[in-house]
Design a protein around this motif. Structure first.
Motif, PDB file in Angstrom:
ATOM      1  N   ILE A  61       0.848  -1.200   0.000  1.00 26.19           N
ATOM      2  CA  ILE A  61       0.000   0.000   0.000  1.00 26.19           C
ATOM      3  C   ILE A  61       0.882   1.249   0.000  1.00 26.19           C
ATOM      4  CG2 ILE A  61      -1.692   1.334   1.326  1.00 26.19           C
ATOM      5  CD1 ILE A  61      -2.727  -1.479   2.344  1.00 26.19           C
ATOM      6  N   LYS A  62       1.911   1.231   0.824  1.00 18.73           N
ATOM      7  CA  LYS A  62       2.847   2.358   0.886  1.00 18.73           C
ATOM      8  C   LYS A  62       3.473   2.604  -0.482  1.00 18.73           C
ATOM      9  CE  LYS A  62       7.119   3.872   3.047  1.00 18.73           C
ATOM     10  NZ  LYS A  62       8.246   3.517   3.914  1.00 18.73           N
ATOM     11  N   GLU A  63       3.845   1.522  -1.154  1.00 20.39           N
ATOM     12  CA  GLU A  63       4.453   1.634  -2.478  1.00 20.39           C
ATOM     13  C   GLU A  63       3.472   2.227  -3.496  1.00 20.39           C
ATOM     14  OE1 GLU A  63       6.362  -1.448  -5.639  1.00 20.39           O
ATOM     15  OE2 GLU A  63       6.930  -1.736  -3.527  1.00 20.39           O
ATOM     16  N   PHE A  64       2.216   1.811  -3.430  1.00 20.74           N
ATOM     17  CA  PHE A  64       1.211   2.384  -4.330  1.00 20.74           C
ATOM     18  C   PHE A  64       1.089   3.889  -4.105  1.00 20.74           C
ATOM     19  CE2 PHE A  64      -0.544  -1.993  -4.763  1.00 20.74           C
ATOM     20  CZ  PHE A  64      -0.593  -2.043  -6.143  1.00 20.74           C
ATOM     21  N   PHE A  65       1.087   4.320  -2.836  1.00 15.61           N
ATOM     22  CA  PHE A  65       1.019   5.757  -2.544  1.00 15.61           C
ATOM     23  C   PHE A  65       2.264   6.465  -3.067  1.00 15.61           C
ATOM     24  CE2 PHE A  65      -2.360   5.101   0.720  1.00 15.61           C
ATOM     25  CZ  PHE A  65      -3.201   6.129   0.336  1.00 15.61           C
ATOM     26  N   GLU A  66       3.425   5.851  -2.889  1.00 18.76           N
ATOM     27  CA  GLU A  66       4.671   6.479  -3.345  1.00 18.76           C
ATOM     28  C   GLU A  66       4.720   6.597  -4.867  1.00 18.76           C
ATOM     29  OE1 GLU A  66       7.637   4.001  -1.487  1.00 18.76           O
ATOM     30  OE2 GLU A  66       7.532   5.133   0.396  1.00 18.76           O
ATOM     31  N   LEU A  67       4.235   5.596  -5.572  1.00 18.20           N
ATOM     32  CA  LEU A  67       4.293   5.591  -7.033  1.00 18.20           C
ATOM     33  C   LEU A  67       3.227   6.452  -7.687  1.00 18.20           C
ATOM     34  CD1 LEU A  67       5.070   1.820  -7.682  1.00 18.20           C
ATOM     35  CD2 LEU A  67       6.646   3.758  -7.845  1.00 18.20           C
ATOM     36  N   GLY A  68       2.003   6.448  -7.116  1.00 19.35           N
ATOM     37  CA  GLY A  68       0.908   7.147  -7.786  1.00 19.35           C
ATOM     38  C   GLY A  68       0.133   8.122  -6.926  1.00 19.35           C
ATOM     39  N   GLY A  69       0.507   8.207  -5.664  1.00 17.52           N
ATOM     40  CA  GLY A  69      -0.188   9.126  -4.772  1.00 17.52           C
ATOM     41  C   GLY A  69      -1.631   8.724  -4.519  1.00 17.52           C
ATOM     42  N   ASP A  70      -2.396   9.669  -4.019  1.00 17.70           N
ATOM     43  CA  ASP A  70      -3.815   9.451  -3.699  1.00 17.70           C
ATOM     44  C   ASP A  70      -4.613   9.037  -4.929  1.00 17.70           C
ATOM     45  OD1 ASP A  70      -2.903  10.534  -1.335  1.00 17.70           O
ATOM     46  OD2 ASP A  70      -4.167  12.317  -1.418  1.00 17.70           O
ATOM     47  N   LYS A  71      -4.185   9.545  -6.081  1.00 20.78           N
ATOM     48  CA  LYS A  71      -4.924   9.333  -7.329  1.00 20.78           C
ATOM     49  C   LYS A  71      -5.149   7.847  -7.615  1.00 20.78           C
ATOM     50  CE  LYS A  71      -4.854  10.612 -12.178  1.00 20.78           C
ATOM     51  NZ  LYS A  71      -4.087  11.179 -13.268  1.00 20.78           N
ATOM     52  N   VAL A  72      -4.158   7.023  -7.317  1.00 17.59           N
ATOM     53  CA  VAL A  72      -4.267   5.579  -7.555  1.00 17.59           C
ATOM     54  C   VAL A  72      -5.472   5.009  -6.811  1.00 17.59           C
ATOM     55  CG1 VAL A  72      -3.166   3.351  -7.088  1.00 17.59           C
ATOM     56  CG2 VAL A  72      -1.806   5.253  -7.954  1.00 17.59           C
ATOM     57  N   PHE A  73      -5.601   5.399  -5.555  1.00 17.76           N
ATOM     58  CA  PHE A  73      -6.676   4.854  -4.724  1.00 17.76           C
ATOM     59  C   PHE A  73      -8.032   5.458  -5.072  1.00 17.76           C
ATOM     60  CE2 PHE A  73      -2.849   3.793  -2.479  1.00 17.76           C
ATOM     61  CZ  PHE A  73      -3.092   2.501  -2.075  1.00 17.76           C
ATOM     62  N   ILE A  74      -8.037   6.732  -5.394  1.00 14.47           N
ATOM     63  CA  ILE A  74      -9.297   7.393  -5.763  1.00 14.47           C
ATOM     64  C   ILE A  74      -9.860   6.774  -7.040  1.00 14.47           C
ATOM     65  CG2 ILE A  74     -10.295   9.571  -6.578  1.00 14.47           C
ATOM     66  CD1 ILE A  74      -8.256  10.976  -4.636  1.00 14.47           C
ATOM     67  N   GLU A  75      -9.017   6.633  -8.049  1.00 13.10           N
ATOM     68  CA  GLU A  75      -9.475   6.068  -9.324  1.00 13.10           C
ATOM     69  C   GLU A  75      -9.893   4.612  -9.171  1.00 13.10           C
ATOM     70  OE1 GLU A  75      -6.366   6.875 -12.150  1.00 13.10           O
ATOM     71  OE2 GLU A  75      -6.876   9.015 -12.213  1.00 13.10           O
ATOM     72  N   GLU A  76      -9.118   3.851  -8.420  1.00  9.08           N
ATOM     73  CA  GLU A  76      -9.457   2.443  -8.246  1.00  9.08           C
ATOM     74  C   GLU A  76     -10.729   2.277  -7.419  1.00  9.08           C
ATOM     75  OE1 GLU A  76      -7.291  -1.451  -6.464  1.00  9.08           O
ATOM     76  OE2 GLU A  76      -6.115  -0.251  -7.897  1.00  9.08           O
ATOM     77  N   TYR A  77     -10.906   3.103  -6.407  1.00  9.87           N
ATOM     78  CA  TYR A  77     -12.136   3.070  -5.608  1.00  9.87           C
ATOM     79  C   TYR A  77     -13.346   3.274  -6.518  1.00  9.87           C
ATOM     80  CZ  TYR A  77     -15.536   4.258  -1.965  1.00  9.87           C
ATOM     81  OH  TYR A  77     -16.642   4.275  -1.155  1.00  9.87           O
ATOM     82  N   ASP A  78     -13.260   4.282  -7.382  1.00 14.94           N
ATOM     83  CA  ASP A  78     -14.365   4.549  -8.305  1.00 14.94           C
ATOM     84  C   ASP A  78     -14.614   3.365  -9.238  1.00 14.94           C
ATOM     85  OD1 ASP A  78     -14.806   7.012  -7.175  1.00 14.94           O
ATOM     86  OD2 ASP A  78     -13.719   8.131  -8.714  1.00 14.94           O
ATOM     87  N   GLU A  79     -13.560   2.744  -9.734  1.00 18.44           N
ATOM     88  CA  GLU A  79     -13.697   1.592 -10.630  1.00 18.44           C
ATOM     89  C   GLU A  79     -14.385   0.420  -9.921  1.00 18.44           C
ATOM     90  OE1 GLU A  79     -13.016   1.051 -13.887  1.00 18.44           O
ATOM     91  OE2 GLU A  79     -12.478   3.149 -14.109  1.00 18.44           O
ATOM     92  N   ILE A  80     -14.031   0.189  -8.673  1.00 18.03           N
ATOM     93  CA  ILE A  80     -14.556  -0.961  -7.932  1.00 18.03           C
ATOM     94  C   ILE A  80     -15.988  -0.727  -7.447  1.00 18.03           C
ATOM     95  CG2 ILE A  80     -14.275  -2.342  -5.818  1.00 18.03           C
ATOM     96  CD1 ILE A  80     -11.218  -1.861  -6.145  1.00 18.03           C
ATOM     97  N   PHE A  81     -16.262   0.481  -6.969  1.00 17.70           N
ATOM     98  CA  PHE A  81     -17.538   0.716  -6.293  1.00 17.70           C
ATOM     99  C   PHE A  81     -18.559   1.538  -7.087  1.00 17.70           C
ATOM    100  CE2 PHE A  81     -14.416   0.035  -2.881  1.00 17.70           C
ATOM    101  CZ  PHE A  81     -14.981  -1.074  -2.294  1.00 17.70           C
TER     102      PHE A  81
END
Length: 184
Positions: free
Chosen positions: A57-77
């Motif tokens: 999770i830390k690596e995902f934040f380091e590589l793509g920042g918040d955007k990675v989680f925001i976009e993926e959250y939208d895709e999943i939910f």
């Protein structure tokens, strides 16, 4: 035997982390404090699997920042072009979005001074985001000396969360667009 009171700070930290990850928000500070929480959890993991997932999770934040989680959250939910993962206890219990489990959570909520901020919190009371936030708040109250909430938080977990959370986790993990959220 495990001393639950000694575990409460860790439980609060994890529930607070899950709150940030599963509550829908368009706030710019949506992930405020998440990176710091991840560092603490990596340094004090529940187990090796948790430690590895937190590092990912830390690596995902380091590589793509918040955007990675925001976009993926939208895709999943929220993306109607994929299978949307439902996130309410009622859906997993009855196949409807607002059912008996929502009423049960509202009844638990009525026994506390905690209230849903309807202006900022758009999801129902039995959504995963609300439930983990509610648990976080209950544990914080218990740690501040309000031991009367101990039974309530136990019942909320055993009667609501525990009954569907494994199925929810499986749905998120197996979602075609899940990548970072597999580690969550």
């Amino acid at each position: 035997m495990i001393n639950k009171e000694q575990l409460n700070p860790a439980r609060s930290l994890y529930y607070g982390f899950f709150s940030k990850m599963f509550v829908f928000s368009d706030s710019e500070d949506r992930f405020l404090g998440v990176k710091e929480a991840i560092e603490v959890m990596i340094a004090n993991p529940l187990d090796e699997n948790s430690k590895e997932a937190l590092k990912e999770i830390k690596e995902f934040f380091e590589l793509g920042g918040d955007k990675v989680f925001i976009e993926e959250y939208d895709e999943i939910f929220h993306n109607p072009e994929t299978k949307i993962v439902r996130n309410t206890a009622s859906f997993y219990d009855e196949g409807v979005e607002s059912g008996k489990k929502r009423v049960e959570v509202k009844n638990f909520l009525a026994k506390t001074r905690i209230r849903r901020d309807e202006k900022n919190f758009k999801e129902s009371e039995d959504s995963v985001g609300f439930l983990v936030t509610f648990m976080h708040e209950l544990i914080e109250l218990i740690m501040s000396g309000e031991k009367s909430y101990d039974t309530l938080q136990h019942c909320l977990f055993s009667e609501i969360i525990n009954e569907f959370i494994d199925e929810f986790i499986k749905e998120v993990y197996e979602h075609e667009k899940a990548n970072a959220y597999k580690s969550v």
